[in-house]
Each structure stands twice: as structure tokens, then as C-alpha cells.
Design an enzyme around this catalytic site. Structure first.
Site, PDB file in Angstrom:
ATOM      1  CG  HIS A 274      44.640  45.208  39.163  1.00 35.76           C
ATOM      2  ND1 HIS A 274      43.961  46.253  39.727  1.00 35.76           N
ATOM      3  CD2 HIS A 274      44.180  44.099  39.811  1.00 35.76           C
ATOM      4  CE1 HIS A 274      43.151  45.815  40.682  1.00 35.76           C
ATOM      5  NE2 HIS A 274      43.275  44.504  40.752  1.00 35.76           N
TER       6      HIS A 274
ATOM      7  CG  HIS B 278      41.580  37.203  37.957  1.00 37.72           C
ATOM      8  ND1 HIS B 278      42.638  37.814  37.338  1.00 37.72           N
ATOM      9  CD2 HIS B 278      41.749  37.443  39.278  1.00 37.72           C
ATOM     10  CE1 HIS B 278      43.406  38.403  38.236  1.00 37.72           C
ATOM     11  NE2 HIS B 278      42.890  38.194  39.430  1.00 37.72           N
TER      12      HIS B 278
ATOM     13  CE  LYS C 228      50.749  35.366  42.523  1.00 39.64           C
ATOM     14  NZ  LYS C 228      49.571  35.031  43.352  1.00 39.64           N
TER      15      LYS C 228
END
EC number: 6.3.5.3
Length: 758
Positions: A106, A55, A102
Site C-alpha cells: 500500500h 496493480h 499473504k
């Protein structure tokens, strides 16, 4: 409490360490030892584990970023004030205004804990926008769930929607758009992608770097706790086992807990700090927490920093240095401030009742040194943590099943051929979960708070006013049909780009820049990496053809349950600028009787990956629609000219569900009937349900019809008169097919999600 120190690490080189449990491979652990010349301390191991996670480090994807570089021309680059590598992309939108936007994922946290996972996704992306020096203006959410009838979808979806709405509403940020998509491939692995857009004056742009030896490092915002230790940085780098009860999963880190009221105050505090000009550099604390903020600030600045970790305000007792560094507690920011401005910084924070603590200073040592009660627990080159992690050239292989998938053409599926069959199909499609009204979701969001919202869902794109004095604004849309991408990752990604680009253009805005959230399965699967490489290249080359740059984004891997990956889902966000929001083009047709409905673009027999094949037959196969980006660019130019010259009263793009769905939505949103004429030379079913790209339904005042159509003809854009607006009828009449009352259509369109989710 004692801590594992650098001194202890030097004297105990053979101490066994739980690097595998922290997600590090054996060779990665060996590399850390090589970098340091010793074993890492517990705190250093925690830092490397979260910062080298998929990530945070993009270790499987960054080798493919060459496509962004080679396809970004100097003309495209000139539009950007900040791009890939910063907290968010920033573009100049004119009149001295800059806009930053942006999108980030999640996904896994939102499956484990739907409300907090989604809420903190919103909070995190908002802080990315704040860190650029901008005021957040609006959010969008791109959501994907499994079978809407499945019990687990009914657990996850309401919590996610409540989390997105609860956090955004408390922040006072309008939610102006996004998507809600259902597909069995997302069962057990929903996608929660959050986008934020903000604005600032060009001169107020701030970047994340720690420069100036002796400058102070100040942590401000919420206290640091045990919630979210490892959080999204580790959770998003693992595959779920397939046991949806959770008993069969690896031990997972806790999901962060958000406090939107703390973040709201933090926003206002940051904006005042920016206005006062007392911030040298700033970084939000999101994934990887202090590990990320300190290492990235130091690496991007003069290269050195000393942090006194025992000064960090805590909300839990007994926390170890490793826990403090890897905690992803929310609503925290880290700033670099000149010594002469520290008192002023603290006064602003005190005014807003924001806790602020000086925790370190910038050095010229080239090392990130972190001490705990006088002992050194971290001594590392910051670049090796933040920017020089592993870089994998994963095996890439076209899946063996791809040919059979493409060969399974939907042309063999039974199609309705009678008026009754077409009517039944239209109503069934209108009421299907992916085409039905999203009002059940969006009514839980405040779409108009702050008074700057110009367009919001169900419009094709959200639009926000940036400048009250001139009316300058921006429009944003996110799109992706993952079935198209599954069939052809390269073309499918370009179709996602084309749709988002078109959705911005139909509002009257000029498409300007792109962000993306690339959601894929495990990078350890060569077939997934083939999909990924094709998608990245397709997006990069598509942006070059359209002349709009990729300003940044997010990669989310390991979106799969067991061995089953989601469809590749590269969500594309496009931002456009409009010089005066008063000339926006609405989505719903107006009540002006006799306005002409014109269909722009060409309709072909294209049903691969279509909503009709999915809803009626549960089918996925064939090839996706042809994408023609030159035609998309021309279409956008026609729409913009029509907007500027007042030639259009409404415009709605054609996508999922084709012309039939566009007509239903245009009539219901505008609360107006219409009389539609199909082309007698083309099959009625194809005309109504094909999902050919590059098409828009526009409504043109009678006085402007000739001027508009002559412009289309002169520019070489195909067009056809499709009907007229008929407010008195109260119905959608498709001549020689059927007449459907607006009340009947509304019942079909609006009742689906409430009946599924209560």
C-alpha cells in the site's frame, strides 16, 4: 440520474471517451472495443481501466511467473492447499490445521495520506485472509522510508506507524514483527507492505468462485462511498512526478478511508457464516472494488452473473455506475449463497449488525451483466476483465551502470584498526537508524492481544500459537536488504530469502512456505525489468533449492519519483511451523552464568552493501555476501535439532551490522552481560562487522555443549566458541577490544528513533 447504457454505446460508436485519463493505452482501448464489438459504456470503461491497471492485472510481471511454475516440484506443491491466483496462500501445518498468509503493498496511498493509506493496507490484507475461511491471527508490517532527518519522512513515518497500529489494535490483532528501514532511495516513495497470517481447520478452506446457476450474490459490510474511487488500483500504477508538494502530480484518486470497528464485526460475522456452512464462494472488495469482486467471482465460477447495481447500499448521493464499480470503500465482502440459505445468511448478518444486500445472481450465460434502474450498463465476458488483460513482454536490459557499481568495491574504504576506533564504530552503528531499537514504533502496536503471541519484535521472527490444546504454532519473518539486491538482483533476492528462512529457523520452527511483495520502479524502464526478472528467477530457484514453495504475493511497480527508482526491494516472507511453542528458542541470551556462546557459520571479508559501508561512508558498491542455500538448509536443520533436544538456550541470526550488532541485541534483549573472544587468526574489524550470510549466534548450556558441537562437526557445519554468558558483569566485554556497559549500549540503541520522531 441517467447512465451510459449498452444500447447508447451501440448507437453512438464515435463518442470520445477519456481512456487515457483512466490510465489505458490506446491499444488497450482498441482491444476493449474489439472484445465488445462496440465502444464500452462509461461503467465498462471504468471496470476495464481498474482491472487492467498494473496493480490488478500484473500485465508487466505475469510473463515472468513461469519461474514459479518451473521451480515448484510436486513435493513442494503437496504442501499447498491454495496458491498463486487465490486471495492468499494456504498450507497444511499438521493436526488438521491450515494456515494462510499473504503480504501486499500500500505504498503510494501511504505517501499521499499516511494514516489512512497504512490503515487500509492492514484492513485489505486482513480481508484477504478472511476470504480464505480463516480467522486472522496476527499482522506484520515491512516499512521503508527515506532519510530519517528529512522533513517529509517526519510527516510520513508517524502517520504510517499510527495507521498500522490504530487499525490493527482496534481489530484486536497482535503485530508481531516486520521491518523499519531507512534509505534515501525511498524519499518521496515509502514502502508500506502489510502481512497477515490466519488459521483454520483444513476442511474450512473457502475459495473465490461463483458457481451454481441461480445462486445469489450478496454484498455485505460497509456502504459504498466516494472514498477510494480508483484507489490503489490506479494510484499504484503511476509514477510520482517528483514534486513532493503534490502540485506537480497528475490528479490522483482518493485514498480509501478505513473503519476497523466495522471490520472487526465483519470478521466475526464471516467466521460464523463459515461455521454455518452457508457460503459457496466469497471475495473481499479491495483493489478495484466491485469491478474486481464481480468479475473475478464470475470468471472463476460458472462464468455468468447478473448484478442489479442500483441495489448497492450507498453512503453518498448521486454516485454513477462507474463510480460505484470502481469505488474501493473498505470493509466490504461479496458472497455467493444458495437460495435456500439466503435467509440464514441474512440472520447471521443481522445478529452482527452487518448490512447485507442481495445484489445479483449466478447465471450460465458466460456474461457479466450489470443493470442500473432497469438499463444494462455492463455486458462483458467476465474473464476479459478479470484474467485476460494485457500481457506485456517488456524490454529487459542490464543497466550500463551495473558494472561500475559492482567495481566500486568497499575494500578501499578506511577501516578502524584500533580498540578505540572499533569501540566508536560499534556505538555509532548501534545508534544508527537502521540498527537502533524499533521500540518507539512497536510500542504503538499491541503485540500480545488475544494471548496467542509467543514471540514478537525484537525477536527474529514473530510466533503465534495456533492450537491451544497441543501448542502447535507458526513463526513468520519478512526480510530484504535492498542494497544487496541493487548490487546483484539475483543473489540479493536469495539473500533476502535466506535471511527470512534463517529468522524462522532460529526460533525453533521448520520453514514451510514463502510469500513475497516485489517492490520495483517503472516496468517501462528496461533496467528495472532486468532487476525484476533476475529477482523473480533468484527467488524461484532459491525456493526450489530450499524445498519450500511460493504460495502467492504481490507486485508493486512504479515505485519511483520522476526518473529515480527505489532500490529493487523484493520483500520475502517465510512461514514456519513448530509442533509445540513451549520449545521456542528466545533471541536474548539468558541469565544462566557460564552458558557458552557459539558462532555457527563462516565469517568472510564481505562488506558490499553492508550497513557499515552505508552508515560510516555513505557507500554502495561491490558485491553482496555469498549466499549458500545448502548451508542455510543445514543450519536450519541444526537449529531445529537443537530446539527439539533442548540443546539451545538462545539463538540470534547475524545480518545487518554483523556479529557486533547480534551481540548487542542478544545482551540487551536478554538483559545479560557476556564475555566474547574473537578469533586471533582473523581481523577484528572483519569479525565484528562483516555481514556474511549463513551465520547464527547461539547460547548453549554447559551440559549440552559437547553434544551440540559434536553434532555440528558431524554434519559439517563450521562453528567456533565465541564466549560465555556473564550475568554479573552487566557489560558486553569483547576481549582485547573494549568493554561496554549495558546501560551505555542501551542508551545508544534506544534513543535514536525517539530523538528523531519525538
Amino acid at each position: 440520474m441517467t447512465a451510459d447504457t449498452v444500447e447508447a454505446a451501440l448507437s453512438t460508436p464515435d463518442t470520445a471517451q477519456p481512456y487515457r485519463e483512466l490510465g489505458l493505452k490506446e491499444d488497450e482501448y482498441a482491444r476493449i472495443r474489439e472484445i465488445l464489438g462496440r465502444r464500452p459504456t462509461d461503467a465498462e470503461l471504468a471496470m476495464y481501466s481498474v482491472m487492467w491497471s498494473e496493480h490488478c492485472s500484473y500485465k508487466s510481471s505475469k510473463v515472468h511467473w513461469k519461474h514459479w511454475k518451473t521451480n515448484t516440484t510436486p513435493e513442494m506443491q503437496a504442501k499447498m492447499l491454495a496458491g498463486i491466483g487465490e486471495n492468499a496462500g494456504v498450507v497444511d501445518v499438521g493436526d488438521g490445521w491450515a494456515v494462510t498468509f499473504k503480504i501486499e503493498s500500500h505504498n503510494h496511498p501511504s505517501y499521499v495520506e499516511p494514516y489512512q493509506g497504512a490503515a487500509t493496507g492492514v484492513g485489505g490484507i486482513v480481508r484477504d485472509i478472511m476470504a480464505m475461511g480463516a480467522r486472522p491471527l496476527a499482522v506484520l508490517d515491512s516499512l521503508r522510508f527515506g532519510d530519517p532527518e528529512h522533513g517529509d519522512t517526519k510527516r510520513v513515518l508517524p502517520g504510517v506507524v499510527a495507521g498500522v497500529g490504530g487499525y490493527g489494535n482496534c481489530l484486536g490483532l497482535p503485530n508481531v514483527g516486520g521491518e523499519v528501514v531507512f534509505d534515501p532511495c525511498y524519499q518521496g516513495n515509502p514502502l508500506v507492505n502489510a502481512l497477515c497470517v490466519g488459521a483454520m481447520r483444513v476442511e474450512d478452506l473457502h475459495l473465490a468462485h461463483a458457481s451454481g446457476t441461480g445462486n445469489k450474490v450478496i454484498l455485505f459490510g460497509a456502504r459504498t462511498g466516494l472514498d477510494g474511487i480508483g484507489g490503489v488500483s490506479v494510484l499504484a500504477s503511476e509514477t510520482f512526478s517528483g514534486d513532493e508538494s503534490g502540485s506537480g502530480r497528475k490528479k490522483l484518486p482518493s485514498v480509501q478511508v478505513g473503519d476497523p470497528f466495522t471490520e472487526k464485526v465483519l470478521i466475526e460475522c464471516c467466521l460464523e457464516l463459515f461455521r454455518e456452512g452457508i457460503v459457496v464462494g466469497i471475495q473481499d472488495l479491495g483493489g478495484a472494488g466491485l469491478s474486481c469482486a464481480t468479475s473475478e467471482l464470475a470468471s472463476a465460477g460458472d462464468g455468468g452473473m447478473h448484478v442489479w447495481l442500483d441495489r448497492v447500499p450507498l453512503r453518498a448521493t448521486g454516485m454513477t455506475p462507474a463510480e460505484i464499480l470502481s469505488s474501493e470503500s473498505q470493509e466490504r465482502m461479496c458472497a455467493v449463497v444458495e437460495p435456500s440459505n439466503v435467509d440464514a445468511f441474512m440472520r447471521v448478518c443481522a445478529k452482527w449488525d452487518v448490512l447485507a444486500t442481495e445484489i445479483g445472481e449466478v447465471t450460465d450465460t458466460g456474461r457479466l451483466v450489470i443493470t442500473w434502474n432497469g438499463s444494462t450498463v455492463v455486458d462483458v465476458p467476465p474473464g476479459t476483465v478479470a484474467h485476460e488483460g494485457p500481457e506485456y513482454h517488456r524490454p529487459i536490459e542490464r543497466p550500463s551502470a551495473q558494472d561500475s557499481l559492482r567495481a566500486n568495491d568497499p575494500g578501499t574504504l578506511a577501516r578502524p584498526s584500533t580498540s578505540d576506533g572499533l569501540r566508536e564504530t560499534l556505538l555509532r552503528m548501534t545508534a544508527s537508524p537502521n540498527l537502533a531499537s524499533r521500540e518507539w514504533v512497536t510500542e504503538q502496536y499491541d503485540r500480545y492481544v488475544r494471548g496467542g503471541t509467543v514471540l514478537a519484535q525484537p525477536s527474529d521472527a514473530g510466533m503465534i500459537r495456533v492450537d491451544e490444546s497441543t501448542g502447535r504454532g507458526v513463526a513468520v519473518s519478512t526480510d530484504c536488504n535492498s542494497r544487496f539486491v541493487k548490487l546483484d538482483p539475483y543473489a540479493g533476492t536469495q539473500l533476502a530469502l535466506a535471511e527470512a528462512y534463517r529468522n524462522v529457523a532460529v526460533t525453533g520452527a521448520t520453514p514451510l512456505a514463502v510469500t513475497n511483495c516485489l517492490n520495483f520502479g517503472s516496468p517501462e524502464d528496461p533496467g528495472v525489468m532486468w532487476q525484476f526478472e533476475q529477482a523473480v528467477r533468484g527467488l524461484a530457484e532459491g525456493c526450489r533449492e530450499l524445498g519450500i514453495p511460493v504460495t502467492g504475493g504481490n507486485v508493486s511497480f512504479y515505485n519511483q519519483t520522476g526518473e529515480t527508482a527505489i532500490h529493487p526491494t523484493p520483500v520475502v516472507g517465510v512461514l514456519g511451523v513448530i509442533d509445540d511453542v513451549r520449545r521456542r528458542i528466545p533471541t536474548g541470551i539468558g541469565a544462566e552464568a557460564g552458558d557458552t556462546l557459539i558462532l555457527l557459520g563462516e565469517t568472510r571479508d564481505e562488506f558490499g552493501g553492508s550497513e557499515w559501508a552505508h552508515v560510516v561512508h555513505g557507500h554502495l558498491g561491490g558485491t553482496p555476501p555469498v549466499v549458500d542455500l545448502a548451508r542455510e538448509k543445514l543450519l536450519a536443520e541444526i537449529l531445529l535439532a537443537g530446539s527439539r533436544d533442548g540443546m539451545l538456550s538462545a539463538a540470534h541470526d547475524l545480518s545487518e551490522g554483523g556479529l557486533a550488532q547480534a551481540l548487542v541485541e542478544a545482551c540487551l534483549i536478554g538483559e545479560t552481560g557476556a564475555r566474547v573472544l574473537l578469533d586471533p587468526d582473523q581481523d577484528q574489524f572483519v569479525q565484528l562487522f562483516s555481514e556474511s550470510a549463513g551465520r547464527v549466534l547461539v547460547s548453549v548450556p554447559r551440559s549440552e555443549e559437547l553434544r551440540f558441537t559434536e553434532m555440528c562437526t558431524a554434519r559439517g557445519l563450521p562453528w567456533r566458541r565465541a564466549g560465555v554468558v556473564d550475568p554479573e558483569s552487566g557489560a558486553l566485554e569483547i576481549v582485547d577490544v573494549t568493554t561496554l556497559g549495558l546501560a551505555e549500549l542501551r542508551a545508544a540503541w534506544e534513543n535514536t528513533l525517539p530523538s528523531l520522531f519525538g
